[in-house]
Design a protein around this motif. Structure first.
Motif, PDB file in Angstrom:
ATOM      1  N   PHE A  47       0.835  -1.202   0.000  1.00 38.45           N
ATOM      2  CA  PHE A  47       0.000   0.000   0.000  1.00 38.45           C
ATOM      3  C   PHE A  47       0.873   1.256   0.000  1.00 38.45           C
ATOM      4  CE2 PHE A  47      -2.443   3.385   2.021  1.00 38.45           C
ATOM      5  CZ  PHE A  47      -3.624   3.332   1.290  1.00 38.45           C
ATOM      6  N   PHE A  48       1.958   1.250   0.780  1.00 37.50           N
ATOM      7  CA  PHE A  48       2.878   2.387   0.831  1.00 37.50           C
ATOM      8  C   PHE A  48       3.517   2.619  -0.546  1.00 37.50           C
ATOM      9  CE2 PHE A  48       7.304   3.806   1.201  1.00 37.50           C
ATOM     10  CZ  PHE A  48       7.109   5.052   1.778  1.00 37.50           C
ATOM     11  N   LEU A  49       3.977   1.555  -1.200  1.00 30.60           N
ATOM     12  CA  LEU A  49       4.580   1.672  -2.535  1.00 30.60           C
ATOM     13  C   LEU A  49       3.564   2.195  -3.545  1.00 30.60           C
ATOM     14  CD1 LEU A  49       6.667  -1.635  -2.604  1.00 30.60           C
ATOM     15  CD2 LEU A  49       7.572   0.699  -2.468  1.00 30.60           C
ATOM     16  N   SER A  50       2.321   1.727  -3.422  1.00 28.09           N
ATOM     17  CA  SER A  50       1.264   2.182  -4.339  1.00 28.09           C
ATOM     18  C   SER A  50       0.965   3.659  -4.136  1.00 28.09           C
ATOM     19  CB  SER A  50      -0.014   1.353  -4.127  1.00 28.09           C
ATOM     20  OG  SER A  50       0.216  -0.001  -4.396  1.00 28.09           O
ATOM     21  N   ALA A  51       1.017   4.106  -2.882  1.00 21.96           N
ATOM     22  CA  ALA A  51       0.775   5.524  -2.582  1.00 21.96           C
ATOM     23  C   ALA A  51       1.893   6.389  -3.181  1.00 21.96           C
ATOM     24  CB  ALA A  51       0.690   5.734  -1.073  1.00 21.96           C
ATOM     25  N   ALA A  52       3.143   5.931  -3.052  1.00 23.66           N
ATOM     26  CA  ALA A  52       4.271   6.669  -3.639  1.00 23.66           C
ATOM     27  C   ALA A  52       4.133   6.726  -5.155  1.00 23.66           C
ATOM     28  CB  ALA A  52       5.588   5.990  -3.253  1.00 23.66           C
ATOM     29  N   TYR A  53       3.722   5.608  -5.737  1.00 18.79           N
ATOM     30  CA  TYR A  53       3.486   5.561  -7.189  1.00 18.79           C
ATOM     31  C   TYR A  53       2.389   6.553  -7.582  1.00 18.79           C
ATOM     32  CZ  TYR A  53       1.034   3.847 -11.343  1.00 18.79           C
ATOM     33  OH  TYR A  53       0.363   3.767 -12.536  1.00 18.79           O
ATOM     34  N   ALA A  54       1.318   6.590  -6.814  1.00 14.23           N
ATOM     35  CA  ALA A  54       0.195   7.478  -7.124  1.00 14.23           C
ATOM     36  C   ALA A  54       0.619   8.944  -7.096  1.00 14.23           C
ATOM     37  CB  ALA A  54      -0.953   7.236  -6.140  1.00 14.23           C
ATOM     38  N   VAL A  55       1.496   9.298  -6.143  1.00 13.47           N
ATOM     39  CA  VAL A  55       1.982  10.683  -6.041  1.00 13.47           C
ATOM     40  C   VAL A  55       2.787  11.053  -7.286  1.00 13.47           C
ATOM     41  CG1 VAL A  55       3.561  12.200  -4.790  1.00 13.47           C
ATOM     42  CG2 VAL A  55       1.972  10.740  -3.523  1.00 13.47           C
ATOM     43  N   LEU A  56       3.701  10.168  -7.709  1.00  7.89           N
ATOM     44  CA  LEU A  56       4.517  10.444  -8.896  1.00  7.89           C
ATOM     45  C   LEU A  56       3.659  10.471 -10.159  1.00  7.89           C
ATOM     46  CD1 LEU A  56       7.674   8.309  -8.058  1.00  7.89           C
ATOM     47  CD2 LEU A  56       7.580  10.797  -8.284  1.00  7.89           C
ATOM     48  N   ARG A  57       2.696   9.590 -10.222  1.00 10.85           N
ATOM     49  CA  ARG A  57       1.802   9.548 -11.390  1.00 10.85           C
ATOM     50  C   ARG A  57       1.008  10.844 -11.507  1.00 10.85           C
ATOM     51  NH1 ARG A  57      -3.211   7.619 -13.462  1.00 10.85           N
ATOM     52  NH2 ARG A  57      -2.910   6.309 -15.312  1.00 10.85           N
ATOM     53  N   LYS A  58       0.537  11.328 -10.366  1.00  9.39           N
ATOM     54  CA  LYS A  58      -0.214  12.598 -10.364  1.00  9.39           C
ATOM     55  C   LYS A  58       0.681  13.762 -10.776  1.00  9.39           C
ATOM     56  CE  LYS A  58      -2.860  15.584  -7.273  1.00  9.39           C
ATOM     57  NZ  LYS A  58      -4.152  15.804  -7.781  1.00  9.39           N
ATOM     58  N   ALA A  59       1.948  13.722 -10.321  1.00  9.46           N
ATOM     59  CA  ALA A  59       2.890  14.781 -10.693  1.00  9.46           C
ATOM     60  C   ALA A  59       3.143  14.784 -12.194  1.00  9.46           C
ATOM     61  CB  ALA A  59       4.213  14.589  -9.941  1.00  9.46           C
ATOM     62  N   ALA A  60       3.119  13.593 -12.787  1.00  7.87           N
ATOM     63  CA  ALA A  60       3.381  13.475 -14.227  1.00  7.87           C
ATOM     64  C   ALA A  60       2.165  13.828 -15.065  1.00  7.87           C
ATOM     65  CB  ALA A  60       3.840  12.058 -14.556  1.00  7.87           C
ATOM     66  N   LEU A  61       0.993  13.385 -14.631  1.00 12.45           N
ATOM     67  CA  LEU A  61      -0.211  13.516 -15.468  1.00 12.45           C
ATOM     68  C   LEU A  61      -1.175  14.580 -14.990  1.00 12.45           C
ATOM     69  CD1 LEU A  61      -1.084   9.718 -16.014  1.00 12.45           C
ATOM     70  CD2 LEU A  61       0.397  11.178 -17.398  1.00 12.45           C
ATOM     71  N   GLY A  62      -0.990  15.061 -13.759  1.00 11.87           N
ATOM     72  CA  GLY A  62      -1.987  15.970 -13.216  1.00 11.87           C
ATOM     73  C   GLY A  62      -3.233  15.179 -12.860  1.00 11.87           C
ATOM     74  N   ASN A  63      -4.371  15.704 -13.248  1.00 12.11           N
ATOM     75  CA  ASN A  63      -5.643  15.015 -12.986  1.00 12.11           C
ATOM     76  C   ASN A  63      -6.369  14.746 -14.290  1.00 12.11           C
ATOM     77  OD1 ASN A  63      -5.713  14.944 -10.016  1.00 12.11           O
ATOM     78  ND2 ASN A  63      -5.738  17.177 -10.205  1.00 12.11           N
ATOM     79  N   PRO A  64      -5.924  13.719 -15.051  1.00 15.43           N
ATOM     80  CA  PRO A  64      -6.625  13.417 -16.295  1.00 15.43           C
ATOM     81  C   PRO A  64      -8.061  13.016 -16.008  1.00 15.43           C
ATOM     82  CG  PRO A  64      -5.119  11.635 -15.711  1.00 15.43           C
ATOM     83  CD  PRO A  64      -4.853  12.770 -14.773  1.00 15.43           C
ATOM     84  N   PRO A  65      -8.982  13.396 -16.875  1.00 18.91           N
ATOM     85  CA  PRO A  65     -10.395  13.080 -16.621  1.00 18.91           C
ATOM     86  C   PRO A  65     -10.633  11.580 -16.528  1.00 18.91           C
ATOM     87  CG  PRO A  65     -10.063  13.785 -18.894  1.00 18.91           C
ATOM     88  CD  PRO A  65      -8.786  14.043 -18.175  1.00 18.91           C
ATOM     89  N   VAL A  66     -11.438  11.182 -15.564  1.00 17.27           N
ATOM     90  CA  VAL A  66     -11.784   9.768 -15.420  1.00 17.27           C
ATOM     91  C   VAL A  66     -12.891   9.442 -16.410  1.00 17.27           C
ATOM     92  CG1 VAL A  66     -12.684   8.000 -13.865  1.00 17.27           C
ATOM     93  CG2 VAL A  66     -11.169   9.794 -12.987  1.00 17.27           C
ATOM     94  N   LYS A  67     -12.651   8.417 -17.199  1.00 22.50           N
ATOM     95  CA  LYS A  67     -13.600   8.058 -18.236  1.00 22.50           C
ATOM     96  C   LYS A  67     -14.858   7.454 -17.604  1.00 22.50           C
ATOM     97  CE  LYS A  67     -13.767   5.548 -22.572  1.00 22.50           C
ATOM     98  NZ  LYS A  67     -15.040   4.890 -22.313  1.00 22.50           N
ATOM     99  N   GLU A  68     -15.995   7.928 -18.065  1.00 26.56           N
ATOM    100  CA  GLU A  68     -17.244   7.379 -17.562  1.00 26.56           C
ATOM    101  C   GLU A  68     -17.455   5.988 -18.150  1.00 26.56           C
ATOM    102  OE1 GLU A  68     -21.660   8.942 -17.555  1.00 26.56           O
ATOM    103  OE2 GLU A  68     -20.249  10.608 -17.335  1.00 26.56           O
TER     104      GLU A  68
END
Length: 530
Positions: free
Chosen positions: A228-249
């Motif tokens: 879970f900790f590794l996934s959280a770190a990944y999520a932070v870096l992913r957000k830094a790279a992509l921002g908040n891309p729209p979630v597809k409905e």
């Protein structure tokens, strides 16, 4: 007789050599192939300055794989870009090493998957048959013959490696922390390969419960918390790279249809398209689904196969596939390369149990599967030819999807790059807008054709229009800087070149472009003053 005794005593070596031979026979010729200009041009050729410089490695983790500023770009693939870096450092822009790497990764994946399932004590003959089918399955042609398709092979390598290490960690009564650390490293590598790996947070505890020995409550808590900790770190870096891309409905009906079509691709792979396809359900889809249900019916009603293993296989297939629908609403078969291992659990559990309970059926099971291996190998061998080069790829994609607007645009771009501008314009004329609006790609190619014709005013007007529509379209800004430079309107050229540098996050090509224009602008001003 000695030969057969040797094979009997060296089953693992013989089996692996056989699988590797199958993979090389089917995919070996792809090493001589060119780029097909379907994402590989954007990821490698157009981005070469970026991916070939090892100093950019930290940036790989802070950018999307396309280095795009587009709002809908949600492709975060640092490990894929790292693999391209290694290829670029070896062979530059020559395609052979990229294709050779794909084949090599497929072989590594086969070896690891075979070792993984062997550790889970499935029947040896059933495992041999499954791995033979896996090595040559037509649905995996994209994953091996199409260079960007390697991402799903990399995902399989990292996740299967992690599970092998975890299995051995718990099997050993003296648990070695180094093994557990390597498991976490492999899991992290899988995350940075593809977001589907996040499903492992759920899949790993279930795998531990079903297949691992000597697992305590503390082990479950430790493994889950670190993952879970590794996934959280990944999520932070992913957000830094992509921002908040729209979630597809998500359209539930479409997702269900897509899952059924992916089942079909796995069971009866007669529709393996080159180009993204919509999820059309037909009678073959229904038959494929019924075939998938047979092991579950046999388990629940006749006790053939462990229910929990069959359900784990179904969970694996569905859980690792579902993240696909968050970013794309079309079928591409390389996506089931790793996902198909859920089908592997179902296949191996069912046929292993069937071979034990009904021994007289074993020879028929062997015969049927060997026949499938031959059919699948021949189908995949033929399908690989479609990835020979851009022209062949487009020709075969056209046959599958006549009238596709995306393919028309790809043809137009191909003709423009070949200097066949009349044919490029003819292709563009096939696209008719009812409301006067055109896609970004259409405008990019139209402006490019005008620029090649020397119609700089028309080209500038098209790209200005595109830039106004989509301010972050880098192609429009790049072309505007080049066109105004050619027109000797240096201040405008410098304006767009500067904009391009600020958008590109350190792209050296764009920086050189800016410096070149700035130098010319300064010389022009000095000459004008004199």
């Amino acid at each position: 007789m000695n030969f057969f005794n040797f094979i009997k005593n060296h089953k693992t070596i013989f089996s692996l050599c056989f699988f590797i031979m199958l993979a090389v026979i089917v995919y070996g010729k792809s090493v001589k192939y060119d780029f097909v200009h379907f994402d590989d041009d954007v990821l490698i050729l157009n981005n070469y300055e970026y991916i070939s410089d090892y100093k950019n490695i930290p940036k790989f983790f802070l950018n999307s794989v396309f280095c795009s500023n587009a709002d809908d770009d949600n492709f975060y693939r640092p490990v894929l870009t790292l693999s391209f870096l290694i290829n670029a450092m070896i062979s530059g822009k020559e395609p052979y090493i990229y294709h050779a790497t794909n084949v090599f990764l497929h072989i590594v994946s086969i070896v690891l998957i075979y070792i993984f399932f062997r550790k889970l004590s499935f029947d040896g003959i059933c495992l041999f048959l499954f791995m033979s089918l896996f090595a040559v399955h037509p649905a995996f042609t994209h994953a091996v013959a199409w260079i960007p398709g390697r991402n799903d092979v990399l995902l399989a390598i990292f996740i299967i490696s992690s599970l092998i290490i975890l299995f051995d960690y718990f099997k050993n009564t003296q648990k070695q922390n180094l093994r557990l650390a390597v498991f976490y490293i492999m899991f992290a590598a899988a995350l940075f390969t593809k977001e589907n790996a996040a499903v492992m947070i759920i899949a790993v505890p279930v795998f531990m419960f079903l297949f691992c020995a000597n697992v305590s409550k503390k082990d479950y808590i430790t493994v889950i918390c670190v993952m879970f900790f590794l996934s959280a770190a990944y999520a932070v870096l992913r957000k830094a790279a992509l921002g908040n891309p729209p979630v597809k409905e998500l359209d539930f009906i479409y997702v269900l249809q897509s899952i059924l079509v992916y089942f079909e691709c796995l069971v009866i792979p007669y529709r393996i398209y080159l180009f993204p396809d919509k999820a059309d359900v037909n009678i073959i889809t229904a038959i494929s689904f019924i075939i998938i249900l047979i092991p579950f019916a046999a388990s629940f009603f006749f006790g053939i196969g462990r229910k929990k293993v069959l359900l784990f296989g179904a969970f694996w297939f569905l859980a690792f596939l579902l993240p696909v629908f968050m970013g794309a609403s079309y079928i591409l078969t390389h996506r089931i390369y790793f996902v198909s291992l859920g089908g592997g659990f179902i296949f191996l559990e069912f046929f292993t149990s069937l071979a034990v309970k009904m021994r007289f059926l074993k020879k028929y099971i062997v015969f049927l599967n060997l026949a499938l291996v031959v059919i699948f190998a021949f189908s995949a061998y033929i399908h690989v030819n479609s990835f020979k080069n851009q022209e062949v790829f487009l020709m075969n994609a056209d046959i599958e999807h006549p009238g596709s607007e995306a393919l028309i645009l790809m043809h137009a771009r191909y003709y423009a790059e070949q200097g066949r501008l009349d044919k490029a314009k003819k292709e563009l004329s096939k696209i008719i807008s009812k409301d006067g609006s055109y896609s970004e790609t259409y405008l990019e190619i139209l402006g490019y054709v005008y620029a090649l014709e020397g119609e700089y005013d028309k080209a500038a007007a098209v790209f200005e229009h595109l830039h106004k529509q989509v301010p972050l379209n880098a192609a429009a800004v790049l072309h505007l800087s080049e066109i105004y430079f050619l027109k000797e309107e240096y201040q405008k050229a410098l304006y767009y070149a500067g904009m391009l540098v600020s958008m590109s996050k350190g792209n050296k090509t764009y920086i050189k472009q800016y410096d070149k224009i700035k130098s010319s602008a300064e010389k022009y001003e000095n000459t004008d003053l004199k």
